[in-house]
Write a protein that holds these residues in place. Structure first.
Motif, PDB file in Angstrom:
ATOM      1  N   ALA A 117       0.828  -1.211   0.000  1.00 30.44           N
ATOM      2  CA  ALA A 117       0.000   0.000   0.000  1.00 30.44           C
ATOM      3  C   ALA A 117       0.862   1.261   0.000  1.00 30.44           C
ATOM      4  N   ARG A 118       1.917   1.256   0.807  1.00 30.16           N
ATOM      5  CA  ARG A 118       2.806   2.428   0.864  1.00 30.16           C
ATOM      6  C   ARG A 118       3.441   2.677  -0.498  1.00 30.16           C
ATOM      7  N   GLU A 119       3.892   1.626  -1.148  1.00 31.53           N
ATOM      8  CA  GLU A 119       4.544   1.779  -2.450  1.00 31.53           C
ATOM      9  C   GLU A 119       3.558   2.250  -3.520  1.00 31.53           C
ATOM     10  N   ILE A 120       2.351   1.744  -3.491  1.00 25.79           N
ATOM     11  CA  ILE A 120       1.345   2.170  -4.470  1.00 25.79           C
ATOM     12  C   ILE A 120       0.951   3.621  -4.230  1.00 25.79           C
ATOM     13  N   ARG A 121       0.756   4.009  -2.956  1.00 23.23           N
ATOM     14  CA  ARG A 121       0.467   5.425  -2.662  1.00 23.23           C
ATOM     15  C   ARG A 121       1.599   6.314  -3.139  1.00 23.23           C
ATOM     16  N   GLY A 122       2.848   5.883  -2.911  1.00 21.22           N
ATOM     17  CA  GLY A 122       4.000   6.659  -3.375  1.00 21.22           C
ATOM     18  C   GLY A 122       4.010   6.797  -4.887  1.00 21.22           C
ATOM     19  N   PHE A 123       3.704   5.705  -5.580  1.00 11.84           N
ATOM     20  CA  PHE A 123       3.636   5.762  -7.040  1.00 11.84           C
ATOM     21  C   PHE A 123       2.582   6.767  -7.496  1.00 11.84           C
ATOM     22  N   ILE A 124       1.405   6.724  -6.880  1.00 10.12           N
ATOM     23  CA  ILE A 124       0.315   7.628  -7.270  1.00 10.12           C
ATOM     24  C   ILE A 124       0.725   9.080  -7.054  1.00 10.12           C
ATOM     25  N   ARG A 125       1.322   9.377  -5.900  1.00 12.07           N
ATOM     26  CA  ARG A 125       1.750  10.759  -5.609  1.00 12.07           C
ATOM     27  C   ARG A 125       2.789  11.233  -6.611  1.00 12.07           C
ATOM     28  N   LYS A 126       3.781  10.380  -6.895  1.00  8.65           N
ATOM     29  CA  LYS A 126       4.830  10.737  -7.853  1.00  8.65           C
ATOM     30  C   LYS A 126       4.237  10.952  -9.250  1.00  8.65           C
ATOM     31  N   PHE A 127       3.367  10.072  -9.671  1.00  8.54           N
ATOM     32  CA  PHE A 127       2.727  10.166 -10.984  1.00  8.54           C
ATOM     33  C   PHE A 127       1.954  11.480 -11.098  1.00  8.54           C
ATOM     34  N   MET A 128       1.188  11.805 -10.060  1.00  3.98           N
ATOM     35  CA  MET A 128       0.402  13.042 -10.099  1.00  3.98           C
ATOM     36  C   MET A 128       1.304  14.274 -10.132  1.00  3.98           C
ATOM     37  N   LYS A 129       2.383  14.244  -9.335  1.00  5.36           N
ATOM     38  CA  LYS A 129       3.317  15.381  -9.324  1.00  5.36           C
ATOM     39  C   LYS A 129       3.959  15.565 -10.682  1.00  5.36           C
ATOM     40  N   GLU A 130       4.402  14.476 -11.297  1.00  3.21           N
ATOM     41  CA  GLU A 130       5.067  14.538 -12.590  1.00  3.21           C
ATOM     42  C   GLU A 130       4.125  14.929 -13.720  1.00  3.21           C
ATOM     43  N   ASN A 131       2.841  14.766 -13.511  1.00  5.64           N
ATOM     44  CA  ASN A 131       1.872  15.047 -14.576  1.00  5.64           C
ATOM     45  C   ASN A 131       0.985  16.242 -14.275  1.00  5.64           C
ATOM     46  N   GLY A 132       1.468  17.120 -13.395  1.00  6.39           N
ATOM     47  CA  GLY A 132       0.805  18.406 -13.183  1.00  6.39           C
ATOM     48  C   GLY A 132      -0.308  18.433 -12.169  1.00  6.39           C
ATOM     49  N   GLU A 133      -0.551  17.364 -11.444  1.00  7.56           N
ATOM     50  CA  GLU A 133      -1.581  17.383 -10.405  1.00  7.56           C
ATOM     51  C   GLU A 133      -0.896  17.621  -9.064  1.00  7.56           C
TER      52      GLU A 133
END
Length: 57
Positions: free
Chosen positions: A40-56
């Motif tokens: 869960a921690r790794e998936i949450r981290g992925f989501i946060r990184k993805f959103m940051k890199e894509n302007g969210e």
């Protein structure tokens, strides 16, 4: 409650359901255990990184 306190340490109030191959899921969970983290921690981290890199934010 400000944005920072709700994003860190706040009670989670939503779920995301994913359908994965059982073997792939089990291998991911085992690897996370070996690395002393949780899936869960790794998936949450992925989501946060993805959103940051894509302007969210």
């Amino acid at each position: 409650m400000n944005k920072k306190s709700s994003a860190k340490g706040g009670k989670k109030n939503s779920q995301l359901v994913l359908r994965l191959d059982k073997g792939e899921r089990d291998a991911f969970v085992e690897l996370c255990k070996e690395l002393d983290t949780s899936a869960a921690r790794e998936i949450r981290g992925f989501i946060r990184k993805f959103m940051k890199e894509n302007g969210e934010s």
